[in-house]
Each structure stands twice: as C-alpha cells, then as structure tokens.
Write a protein that holds these residues in place. Structure first.
Motif, PDB file in Angstrom:
ATOM      1  N   CYS A   7       0.854  -1.188   0.000  1.00  0.00           N
ATOM      2  CA  CYS A   7       0.000   0.000   0.000  1.00  0.00           C
ATOM      3  C   CYS A   7       0.892   1.240   0.000  1.00  0.00           C
ATOM      4  O   CYS A   7       1.799   1.359   0.826  1.00  0.00           O
ATOM      5  N   CYS A  10       0.277   3.175   3.679  1.00  0.00           N
ATOM      6  CA  CYS A  10       0.673   2.625   4.972  1.00  0.00           C
ATOM      7  C   CYS A  10       1.632   1.440   4.844  1.00  0.00           C
ATOM      8  O   CYS A  10       1.981   0.833   5.847  1.00  0.00           O
ATOM      9  N   ALA A  12       1.152  -1.490   3.889  1.00  0.00           N
ATOM     10  CA  ALA A  12       0.571  -2.791   4.236  1.00  0.00           C
ATOM     11  C   ALA A  12       0.923  -3.793   3.138  1.00  0.00           C
ATOM     12  O   ALA A  12       1.020  -3.423   1.976  1.00  0.00           O
ATOM     13  N   CYS A  37      -6.812  -0.581   0.015  1.00  0.00           N
ATOM     14  CA  CYS A  37      -6.064  -1.192   1.118  1.00  0.00           C
ATOM     15  C   CYS A  37      -7.029  -1.414   2.275  1.00  0.00           C
ATOM     16  O   CYS A  37      -7.677  -0.467   2.731  1.00  0.00           O
ATOM     17  N   CYS A  40      -5.816   0.570   5.734  1.00  0.00           N
ATOM     18  CA  CYS A  40      -6.017   2.002   5.956  1.00  0.00           C
ATOM     19  C   CYS A  40      -7.185   2.568   5.150  1.00  0.00           C
ATOM     20  O   CYS A  40      -7.556   3.730   5.320  1.00  0.00           O
TER      21      CYS A  40
HETATM   22 ZN   LIG Z   1      -2.850   1.097   3.408  1.00  0.00          ZN
END
Ligand SMILES: [Zn+2]
Length: 310
Positions: A7, A10, A12, A37, A40
């Motif tokens: 992501c 963030c 991820a 995502c 987030c």
């Molecule tokens: Zn994210």
C-alpha cells in the motif's frame, strides 16, 4: 497486480490489498485497475507506481525524448505534438531523470557484457549560457573506440580570449567551477573504471594532474590537438588519423543533435542545469542508436519501461 505491491500510504503487504474496480483513462485509452487497502482504506491504481503518474499527456513522451536528441528546439516540439511549450520544458526535466537512470543501467550492462573498460578518452566541450561572455565547460569521458559517454558535467568558466575584458566589465568576475567539477567526475570514474585503465587526452595540464592522482597505475597518452577541418567545426580534424577520434566525433555528434549546442544558433542555454538534462536525454537516445548491446528481451522491456513509458 505485481507480486510485491505494498500500500503506498501505509505500506501494508500484498494480502491486505483488494481489487476495487477500474477506470478508463482518456489520455491513452487504457483501462486502469484500481485497488483498496483494507488496513487504511486508501485507494490507488496500477498507475500510481508508474513514472508517468499524474501526467495528462502520456502519449507525447517518446516523441519528445526522440526530438530532443534530433536537433529540435522546445518550441518546434511543442508545435509538433500539440502542447504548450511549458509542458515541453517540464517534460525535459522529467525525461532527463529517467534517461539518467537508464544511462547508468546501460553502462552497467555494457561492462557486464564486454568486461572492464580498458581505454578512455577525456576532453572538455565549450559552450555558453545566454551569451558568449558566460562560457560553460562540459568535461566528458567516453569509451575509446565505442563513443559511449561514461560521465559528464556542466561547469561555469570565465570568458577567455578577446571577450575576457568585455565580460568582466559587463557581468563581473565569473568563477572557474570546472576544476572542482573534473575532480568530482574523476572521483566517480574510480567506481566505474579499473585502476590500470588507459587515458587518452589532449595537452591540458589539469588532466595529467587528475589522472596521476586518481589513477596512479594507469597509462596516460597525450595528443596535441590539430586544427579543425571546417571553419567553426573544431571537432572534425583535418589529419588523416585523429588519435582522439572517439571524443571528437562524440562532440561533433552532440553539437549536431542537441539543438542548443549547434554552432551559430540562436537557441541558447539559459540554465546550465537544463543543458545537463538535455545531454542526458541525448546520451540515452544516442546509446540506443549505437546498437552496441545485444540485450535480452527482458532487459529491453525493462529499459522500455524506463524510457518510453505508457
Ligand atoms: Zn494502506
């Protein structure tokens, strides 16, 4: 989606990212996949990771790149591709950053294919910013016999000859940045060249000092420069055999293909940094034209992703 996508907000990992519809991009008539995502909640698309992210006119990039290395000025390119001249100016900077990366990649690939570089020619190309009273020096190193530029830089130098006094009166004292720049370039050359490399240069005193200090194990051949064959074209020599042919011919090519370096042109450099950008794009296209590397399909695709970019 690429295997290791994270992501962008963030960071991820891949498993928390899900598909989230598509959109039609009018600019190049492509359907672009969107993602979301789950960590987030932010959305992004495959376009987010491309160098062309947020560009409105992607289709003009490859034409602009080619034209900048084919003796065209920004105004002509703007008219040809049908955009404002300011777009061309900003794409020059954008394309140069991609070309620089590609040139580095090209050099690495060249050394991988052909082994360490054995002989290098080094010289300075002289041009100017705005007026001949403000000269610029462009030190360049090329591979002997191949004409592949290894490294270059742009530095301000004080006016010389009959313009020296006029320039000082009109624009004040101009610093000589070329010595510092050459020092920097030789520092970088140490990472590219083997210590026993051979250098071919003209009789410039600073070259000898630099080579002795940075490459003590190298051989240095000095050739006294001949007069140019055609008036105003100092790079093309009259003698039957030019020992510094590789560097002189590269300079002649860059003068012919980079519009602002033409002799007797009214297209001049206004910012030294943009001259460096322009030369980077030239080297990118020039190395493609030389066709010296027999690169694999995968490598070519990777390079195409860098330069042509859709
Ligand atoms: Zn994210």
């Amino acid at each position: 989606m690429e295997a290791n996508t994270q992501c962008p907000s963030c960071a991820a990992p891949n498993k928390s990212i899900v598909r989230d519809g598509t959109f039609h991009r009018a600019d190049d008539a492509k359907v672009v996949q969107r993602f979301r995502c789950k960590a987030c909640g932010k959305r992004f698309s495959t376009a987010t990771f491309k160098p062309t992210y947020r560009q409105k006119k992607r289709r003009i990039n490859s034409t602009i790149r080619f034209c900048f290395a084919s003796n065209m000025c920004p105004r002509d390119i703007a008219e040809m591709v049908g955009v404002d001249i300011k777009t061309i100016a900003s794409r020059l900077i954008w394309q140069a950053s991609l070309s620089r990366e590609k040139n580095r990649h090209y050099l690495r690939a060249y050394v991988q294919h052909n082994g360490p570089i054995q002989c290098v020619q080094f010289d300075d190309l002289i041009t100017f910013e705005h007026t001949k009273c403000k000269p610029l020096s462009v030190p360049v190193a090329v591979i002997d016999g191949k004409r592949i530029p290894l490294i270059f830089g742009v530095a301000a130098i004080p006016a010389f000859g009959h313009l020296a006094n006029i320039a000082r009166k009109k624009y004040g004292k101009r610093p000589d940045e070329s010595i510092e720049l050459r020092e920097e370039l030789f520092q970088k050359l140490k990472a590219i060249l083997p210590p026993d490399v051979m250098f071919k240069t003209d009789g410039h005193a600073h070259y000898a000092r630099l080579i002795k200090r940075h490459f003590p194990d190298s051989e240095h051949q000095v050739f006294i420069s001949d007069r140019g064959a055609i008036v105003g074209q100092g790079e093309l020599k009259k003698t039957a055999f030019d020992n510094l042919f590789s560097i002189n011919h590269t300079f002649a090519t860059v003068r012919a293909k980079v519009n602002r370096l033409n002799r007797r042109t009214w297209c001049t450099t206004k910012k030294p940094k943009r001259l460096a950008d322009h030369i980077d794009i030239f080297i990118d296209v020039f190395c493609d034209r030389l066709k010296l590397l027999n690169l694999s399909r995968q490598t070519l695709q990777r390079r195409a992703a860098l330069s042509l970019v859709i």
